[in-house]
Design an enzyme around this catalytic site. Structure first.
Site, PDB file in Angstrom:
ATOM      1  N   ASP A 128       0.940  -1.483   0.147  1.00  0.00           N
ATOM      2  CA  ASP A 128       0.188   0.174   0.569  1.00  0.00           C
ATOM      3  C   ASP A 128       0.993   1.268  -0.039  1.00  0.00           C
ATOM      4  O   ASP A 128       0.476   1.997  -0.905  1.00  0.00           O
ATOM      5  CB  ASP A 128      -0.853   0.006   1.436  1.00  0.00           C
ATOM      6  N   ASP A 217      12.153  -4.087  -2.692  1.00  0.00           N
ATOM      7  CA  ASP A 217      11.349  -3.952  -1.161  1.00  0.00           C
ATOM      8  C   ASP A 217      11.696  -5.350  -0.782  1.00  0.00           C
ATOM      9  O   ASP A 217      10.424  -6.531  -0.758  1.00  0.00           O
ATOM     10  CB  ASP A 217       9.926  -3.491  -1.614  1.00  0.00           C
ATOM     11  N   LYS A 260      10.119  -5.324   9.684  1.00  0.00           N
ATOM     12  CA  LYS A 260      10.060  -7.321   9.875  1.00  0.00           C
ATOM     13  C   LYS A 260      11.186  -8.122  10.000  1.00  0.00           C
ATOM     14  O   LYS A 260      11.818  -7.649  11.286  1.00  0.00           O
ATOM     15  CB  LYS A 260       9.239  -7.128   8.425  1.00  0.00           C
TER      16      LYS A 260
HETATM   17  N1  F0G Z   1       6.870  -2.969   2.130  1.00  0.00           N
HETATM   18  C1  F0G Z   1       6.244  -3.521   2.750  1.00  0.00           C
HETATM   19  C2  F0G Z   1       5.748  -5.168   1.555  1.00  0.00           C
HETATM   20  C3  F0G Z   1       5.631  -3.517   3.867  1.00  0.00           C
HETATM   21  O1  F0G Z   1       4.785  -5.050   4.485  1.00  0.00           O
HETATM   22  C4  F0G Z   1       5.437  -2.883   4.402  1.00  0.00           C
HETATM   23  C5  F0G Z   1       4.677  -2.780   5.864  1.00  0.00           C
HETATM   24  C6  F0G Z   1       5.670  -1.230   4.181  1.00  0.00           C
HETATM   25  C7  F0G Z   1       6.654  -1.597   2.288  1.00  0.00           C
HETATM   26  C8  F0G Z   1       6.809  -0.062   4.733  1.00  0.00           C
HETATM   27  O2  F0G Z   1       6.966  -0.323   5.617  1.00  0.00           O
HETATM   28  O3  F0G Z   1       5.492   0.108   7.492  1.00  0.00           O
HETATM   29  O4  F0G Z   1       8.138   0.369   7.868  1.00  0.00           O
HETATM   30  O5  F0G Z   1       7.173   2.111   6.496  1.00  0.00           O
HETATM   31  N2  F0G Z   1       3.745  -3.185   6.095  1.00  0.00           N
HETATM   32  C9  F0G Z   1       3.536  -2.987   7.667  1.00  0.00           C
HETATM   33  C10 F0G Z   1       2.793  -4.445   7.523  1.00  0.00           C
HETATM   34  C11 F0G Z   1       2.463  -1.855   8.016  1.00  0.00           C
HETATM   35  O6  F0G Z   1       1.843  -4.738   8.115  1.00  0.00           O
HETATM   36  O7  F0G Z   1       2.330  -5.977   6.473  1.00  0.00           O
HETATM   37  P1  F0G Z   1       7.458   0.336   7.134  1.00  0.00           P
END
Ligand code: F0G
Length: 452
Positions: A128, A217, A260
């Site tokens: 997103d 990513d 993560k």
């Molecule tokens: N890319 C991926 C694949 C992610 O899952 C997320 C965040 C981001 C980028 C953005 O990173 O939150 O450090 O700014 N995912 C979280 C989730 C919020 O709940 O899946 P961030």
């Protein structure tokens, strides 16, 4: 695990604990009413097992806490930055390491410097924030998932892959308008599904033919590498570090949320090959995040991420991590609850559409299931369906994301029991209607009312 035992135990013991607060069903009913049946509006102490996200919610190790005391808080030239950038450089092979406060900051800076109005950025599936940052710069965020990805039940090993033929067409049709191709490892938006090394190599070949840079990513790169070791021919005898180094060797740049697979509560980075782009990104970084040797983080955060990036690649950890997710999925299957198959790395995605066929999409079956799991057992997941995506939703899912190193097998067994209880009474679960919603990203703040 030591021979001849087969139980995959948590590969750590616990030296610091955080109490859980138990609530009664009446308390949870009252909390739901107050929160407008939106689980984002609950306070954390109203939740028993919090599976809302695996982002920034992990437990740090004793070594990480120790490294925090070594944090060098110098404004410029911090020793913590030297240690951080050395670890990222060793892993990715990329010469420029730019720290940021979290993944989306890396996205914002990168796209601000590379995306012009009308540019197209293909991805296996954009997360997103990646999509939103591209669209903010008036670019087109294009998802090119492989065909197996659309079938939640297909047993394919690498459903996170990109469709290579479609990528070829997009690059041919948009010559000069594709600043980079992105690959999200693992592919969060379609169920935490991994990408094969063969697919990354093919994407690289197509990019090379068109002179287009490839970015990763890498939020969940280590989980992706473990799936490669388990499932892809030729990788069984490689270490996760070797596999990760090969994966990154195909990339010209990396955006990373260290919340993560950095095993940290905050942090991230942008790593780049191109000197000129790196200089421009650093200039923008100074404007909004901070000096290039801390990038919006404290020195101690840089230390925690540097240590986390080493720990995440330990085979015992990754084996336990991926097994835990599969174990939760198996408890759901036993209860007759379908999930996205195969289970992903960081989360189990319950198929609420299949489980609750009596609730039409405009009554939000996945939101109804998420609410029911909280009502029955204080378990908080997140709706990934029509509330989040509106009419564009492909499936009605509830994501149960597992924080890293936080919950034990008995916690997971408990979640399985709660899912089973919801399944037993599935016909009694009712849909919801929206009574209040904001203009954007309504899943965070919308209020609902239960239908009778
Ligand atoms: N890319 C991926 C694949 C992610 O899952 C997320 C965040 C981001 C980028 C953005 O990173 O939150 O450090 O700014 N995912 C979280 C989730 C919020 O709940 O899946 P961030």
């Amino acid at each position: 695990m030591p021979d001849p035992f087969h139980t995959i135990i948590e590969p750590f013991r616990i030296k610091s604990v955080e109490p859980l607060r138990f609530t009664s069903r009446e308390e949870r009913e009252a909390a739901l009413e107050r929160a407008g049946y939106n689980l984002f509006a609950l306070t954390a102490d109203e939740v028993l097992i919090d599976l809302l996200t695996d982002s920034g919610t992990g437990a740090m190790s004793a070594e990480q806490w120790a490294s925090i005391m070594r944090g060098d808080e110098s404004y410029a030239g911090s020793a913590s930055y030297e240690r951080f950038s050395a670890v990222v450089h060793e892993l990715t092979g990329l010469p420029h390491v730019i720290p940021v406060h979290q993944g989306r900051a890396a996205e914002r800076i990168l796209f601000a410097e590379t995306v012009k109005a009308g540019d197209v950025i293909p991805n296996n599936t954009h997360f997103d924030t990646t999509r939103a940052n591209i669209e903010h710069d008036e670019g087109v965020a294009l998802d090119l998932p492989c065909s197996e990805a659309s079938d939640t039940q297909a047993p394919a090993p690498f459903k996170g892959n990109m469709d290579i033929a479609k990528l070829e067409t997009v690059l041919a049709d948009n010559e000069g308008r594709v600043p980079m191709v992105f690959m999200t490892v693992t592919n969060n938006s379609i169920g935490g599904q991994p990408v094969s090394m063969a697919n990354v190599r093919s994407v690289r070949e197509v990019c090379d033919r068109h002179g287009t840079p490839l970015f990763l990513d890498a939020a969940r790169f280590a989980e992706n590498c473990w799936f490669v070791i388990e499932r892809e021919e030729g990788y069984q005898d490689r270490t996760p570090t070797e596999v990760a180094q090969e994966l990154f060797s195909y990339a010209d740049g990396v955006t990373m949320s260290a919340k993560k697979d950095g095993l940290a509560n905050i942090g991230g980075f942008l790593a780049l090959r191109d000197d000129d782009l790196a200089a421009r990104c650093r200039a923008l970084l100074i404007l909004t995040e901070g000096f290039p040797t801390y990038g919006g983080l404290a020195g101690r955060d840089l230390e925690a991420v540097a240590q986390g990036l080493r720990e995440i690649l330990q085979p015992d950890y990754l084996r336990y991590r991926v097994r835990t997710t599969a174990y939760l999925a198996e408890r759901c299957w036993e209860a007759g609850v379908p999930t996205v198959r195969p289970p992903g790395g960081h989360a189990v995605y319950l198929d609420a559409g299949a489980m609750l066929p009596h609730i039409p999409r405009d009554q939000f079956p996945a939101q109804a299931l998420a609410v029911e799991l909280y009502r029955l057992g204080g378990v908080r997941g997140v709706e990934v369906g029509s509330v989040m995506f509106g009419d564009a939703a492909q499936h009605e899912l509830v994501r149960l994301a597992l924080p890293r190193r936080v919950y034990t097998q008995s916690h997971v067994d408990y979640v399985g029991e709660v899912v089973a209880a919801a399944s037993k009474n599935r016909e009694a679960i009712r849909g919801l209607r929206i009574v209040e919603e904001p203009l954007f990203l309504r899943h965070f703040t919308a209020r609902f009312a239960p239908l009778l």
